[in-house]
Design an enzyme around this catalytic site. Structure first.
Site, PDB file in Angstrom:
ATOM      1  N   LYS A  25      37.550  42.072  36.572  1.00  0.00           N
ATOM      2  CA  LYS A  25      37.426  43.700  36.758  1.00  0.00           C
ATOM      3  C   LYS A  25      36.380  44.013  35.533  1.00  0.00           C
ATOM      4  CE  LYS A  25      41.849  44.382  35.810  1.00  0.00           C
ATOM      5  NZ  LYS A  25      42.351  42.876  35.689  1.00  0.00           N
ATOM      6  N   ARG A 100      48.158  50.922  37.340  1.00  0.00           N
ATOM      7  CA  ARG A 100      48.958  49.584  37.567  1.00  0.00           C
ATOM      8  C   ARG A 100      50.121  49.805  37.938  1.00  0.00           C
ATOM      9  NH1 ARG A 100      45.451  46.816  33.135  1.00  0.00           N
ATOM     10  NH2 ARG A 100      46.809  45.072  33.070  1.00  0.00           N
ATOM     11  N   ARG A 139      37.575  33.563  27.016  1.00  0.00           N
ATOM     12  CA  ARG A 139      36.848  34.848  27.017  1.00  0.00           C
ATOM     13  C   ARG A 139      36.600  35.048  25.434  1.00  0.00           C
ATOM     14  NH1 ARG A 139      39.738  39.801  29.810  1.00  0.00           N
ATOM     15  NH2 ARG A 139      41.468  39.080  28.796  1.00  0.00           N
ATOM     16  N   ARG A 172      40.673  38.125  22.354  1.00  0.00           N
ATOM     17  CA  ARG A 172      41.691  39.195  22.396  1.00  0.00           C
ATOM     18  C   ARG A 172      43.107  38.555  21.880  1.00  0.00           C
ATOM     19  NH1 ARG A 172      40.986  42.411  28.173  1.00  0.00           N
ATOM     20  NH2 ARG A 172      43.051  41.964  27.938  1.00  0.00           N
ATOM     21  N   ARG A 183      51.532  38.365  31.200  1.00  0.00           N
ATOM     22  CA  ARG A 183      50.864  39.443  31.594  1.00  0.00           C
ATOM     23  C   ARG A 183      50.298  39.140  33.255  1.00  0.00           C
ATOM     24  NH1 ARG A 183      45.449  38.547  28.453  1.00  0.00           N
ATOM     25  NH2 ARG A 183      44.585  40.136  30.048  1.00  0.00           N
TER      26      ARG A 183
HETATM   27  P1  AP5 Z   1      37.307  39.987  32.695  1.00  0.00           P
HETATM   28  O1  AP5 Z   1      36.154  40.453  33.194  1.00  0.00           O
HETATM   29  O2  AP5 Z   1      37.515  40.367  31.161  1.00  0.00           O
HETATM   30  O3  AP5 Z   1      38.382  39.914  33.366  1.00  0.00           O
HETATM   31  P2  AP5 Z   1      39.540  41.279  33.615  1.00  0.00           P
HETATM   32  O4  AP5 Z   1      40.038  41.177  35.273  1.00  0.00           O
HETATM   33  O5  AP5 Z   1      38.921  42.453  33.094  1.00  0.00           O
HETATM   34  O6  AP5 Z   1      40.578  40.728  32.967  1.00  0.00           O
HETATM   35  P3  AP5 Z   1      41.598  41.459  31.651  1.00  0.00           P
HETATM   36  O7  AP5 Z   1      42.287  40.616  30.994  1.00  0.00           O
HETATM   37  O8  AP5 Z   1      40.834  42.499  30.785  1.00  0.00           O
HETATM   38  O9  AP5 Z   1      42.371  42.510  32.755  1.00  0.00           O
HETATM   39  P4  AP5 Z   1      43.833  42.991  32.335  1.00  0.00           P
HETATM   40  O10 AP5 Z   1      43.919  43.740  33.731  1.00  0.00           O
HETATM   41  O11 AP5 Z   1      45.212  42.076  31.888  1.00  0.00           O
HETATM   42  O12 AP5 Z   1      43.451  43.680  30.990  1.00  0.00           O
HETATM   43  P5  AP5 Z   1      43.404  45.218  30.614  1.00  0.00           P
HETATM   44  O13 AP5 Z   1      42.316  44.996  29.503  1.00  0.00           O
HETATM   45  O14 AP5 Z   1      43.342  46.106  31.654  1.00  0.00           O
HETATM   46  O15 AP5 Z   1      36.818  38.500  32.783  1.00  0.00           O
HETATM   47  C1  AP5 Z   1      37.847  37.399  32.148  1.00  0.00           C
HETATM   48  C2  AP5 Z   1      37.000  36.376  31.702  1.00  0.00           C
HETATM   49  O16 AP5 Z   1      36.243  35.488  32.894  1.00  0.00           O
HETATM   50  C3  AP5 Z   1      35.522  36.615  30.711  1.00  0.00           C
HETATM   51  O17 AP5 Z   1      35.366  35.709  29.742  1.00  0.00           O
HETATM   52  C4  AP5 Z   1      34.470  36.620  31.520  1.00  0.00           C
HETATM   53  O18 AP5 Z   1      33.120  36.287  31.076  1.00  0.00           O
HETATM   54  C5  AP5 Z   1      34.795  35.570  32.745  1.00  0.00           C
HETATM   55  N1  AP5 Z   1      34.366  35.565  34.142  1.00  0.00           N
HETATM   56  C6  AP5 Z   1      34.419  37.005  34.742  1.00  0.00           C
HETATM   57  N2  AP5 Z   1      34.124  36.755  36.063  1.00  0.00           N
HETATM   58  C7  AP5 Z   1      33.976  35.628  36.084  1.00  0.00           C
HETATM   59  C8  AP5 Z   1      33.270  34.682  37.255  1.00  0.00           C
HETATM   60  N3  AP5 Z   1      32.930  35.026  38.380  1.00  0.00           N
HETATM   61  N4  AP5 Z   1      33.273  33.308  36.815  1.00  0.00           N
HETATM   62  C9  AP5 Z   1      33.512  32.746  35.803  1.00  0.00           C
HETATM   63  N5  AP5 Z   1      33.961  33.597  34.572  1.00  0.00           N
HETATM   64  C10 AP5 Z   1      34.027  34.767  34.808  1.00  0.00           C
HETATM   65  O19 AP5 Z   1      44.701  45.558  29.755  1.00  0.00           O
HETATM   66  C11 AP5 Z   1      45.165  45.009  28.651  1.00  0.00           C
HETATM   67  C12 AP5 Z   1      46.363  45.556  28.143  1.00  0.00           C
HETATM   68  O20 AP5 Z   1      46.492  47.017  27.930  1.00  0.00           O
HETATM   69  C13 AP5 Z   1      47.568  45.459  29.272  1.00  0.00           C
HETATM   70  O21 AP5 Z   1      48.199  44.217  29.152  1.00  0.00           O
HETATM   71  C14 AP5 Z   1      48.721  46.515  28.724  1.00  0.00           C
HETATM   72  O22 AP5 Z   1      49.334  46.267  27.697  1.00  0.00           O
HETATM   73  C15 AP5 Z   1      47.331  47.654  28.368  1.00  0.00           C
HETATM   74  N6  AP5 Z   1      47.136  48.585  29.841  1.00  0.00           N
HETATM   75  C16 AP5 Z   1      45.884  48.507  30.013  1.00  0.00           C
HETATM   76  N7  AP5 Z   1      45.899  49.472  31.206  1.00  0.00           N
HETATM   77  C17 AP5 Z   1      47.165  49.946  31.385  1.00  0.00           C
HETATM   78  C18 AP5 Z   1      47.835  50.712  32.176  1.00  0.00           C
HETATM   79  N8  AP5 Z   1      47.035  51.460  33.125  1.00  0.00           N
HETATM   80  N9  AP5 Z   1      49.249  51.113  32.281  1.00  0.00           N
HETATM   81  C19 AP5 Z   1      49.853  50.198  31.280  1.00  0.00           C
HETATM   82  N10 AP5 Z   1      49.392  49.543  30.412  1.00  0.00           N
HETATM   83  C20 AP5 Z   1      48.080  49.079  30.497  1.00  0.00           C
END
Ligand code: AP5
Length: 229
Positions: A25, A100, A139, A172, A183
């Site tokens: 994402k 989410r 990552r 992270r 997660r």
């Molecule tokens: P990346 O693009 O970073 O993936 P992502 O889907 O953004 O993964 P996240 O772990 O950030 O998602 P998440 O939803 O768990 O975390 P968030 O930050 O929202 O890609 C991942 C890796 O793969 C990278 O190294 C990239 O280079 C590589 N990659 C990407 N595409 C690729 C491809 N096609 N091929 C190969 N490699 C690839 O949330 C974190 C925390 O915040 C949550 O756990 C929660 O505690 C809190 N939080 C956030 N939002 C909320 C909410 N709305 N409500 C409540 N808590 C929340």
């Protein structure tokens, strides 16, 4: 087709990017916002920044993020509303990591109603669990500008340094294996109903997130170009 060109057509759209942790994402949001120029709003990044800055919000949520649990909806509401209020309402946005939970869908509905706008689409990035684990374990992120790298799939030009701002890259806290598994569970219980809700409303578009980031970007950006502002 290579991702690129015709940036103007997507200006002003409002899109939600859904998908499990590691589906790409953030990577796709960064590429799309760079191409189309609309704001990329990542609740995860906003929360992590609060933790880094040790703000009152950051102190409340640090342990929650580290454990891979969701931050309470009320706090997320403050974060998102505060951010959206600072933006140009005409610019549109790409929401990464929000909504989410089902109550967060209602919150977004209220925000859009206030803006007098509707949601253009919810794009769901689909990828298998083994690939998610591979992506998350390698990552590395820039704590300064938020850029995302991968040790194998998207290595930085200089080892351990951000291509954009040159600052140190880190892993992270929530990318440790046990936390990643938690997660993924949380995604299944809390965020799958969000996917169902947007499917039922007819705005859900499924996008395969397999393949190189650039290949996925072509698919994602083709979908964005189909969305009406
Ligand atoms: P990346 O693009 O970073 O993936 P992502 O889907 O953004 O993964 P996240 O772990 O950030 O998602 P998440 O939803 O768990 O975390 P968030 O930050 O929202 O890609 C991942 C890796 O793969 C990278 O190294 C990239 O280079 C590589 N990659 C990407 N595409 C690729 C491809 N096609 N091929 C190969 N490699 C690839 O949330 C974190 C925390 O915040 C949550 O756990 C929660 O505690 C809190 N939080 C956030 N939002 C909320 C909410 N709305 N409500 C409540 N808590 C929340």
């Amino acid at each position: 087709m290579k991702a690129g060109g015709k940036p103007g057509r997507a200006a002003g759209v409002r899109i939600v990017l859904l998908g499990p942790p590691g589906s790409g994402k953030g990577t796709q949001a960064e590429l799309a916002s760079r191409r189309f120029g609309f704001p990329w709003i990542s609740t995860g990044e906003l929360l992590r920044r609060a933790v880094r800055e040790e703000s009152p919000l950051g102190r409340r949520v640090a342990a929650i993020l580290e454990a891979g649990e969701l931050v309470p909806d009320g706090l997320v509401a403050e974060v998102v509303e505060g951010d959206v209020r600072r933006r140009d309402p005409e610019a549109g946005f790409l929401l990464d990591g929000f909504p989410r939970t089902r109550p967060q869908v209602d919150l977004l509905d209220r925000i859009l109603e206030r803006l007098g706008r509707s949601l253009g689409a919810a794009l769901l990035l689909e990828v298998g669990e083994a690939e998610l684990l591979r992506r998350l374990s390698g990552r590395r992120v820039c704590g300064s500008c938020g850029a995302i790298f991968h040790l194998v799939f998207h290595p930085p030009r200089a080892e351990g340094r951000c291509d954009g701002c040159g600052r140190e890259l880190t892993q992270r806290e929530d990318d440790r294996e046990a936390v990643v598994r938690r997660r993924l569970q949380v995604y299944e219980t809390e965020t799958a109903p969000v996917v169902d809700c947007y499917r039922d409303r007819g705005v859900l578009r499924r996008v395969s997130a397999h393949g190189e980031p650039e290949e996925v970007a072509v698919r994602v950006q083709e979908e964005i170009l189909r969305v009406q502002p």
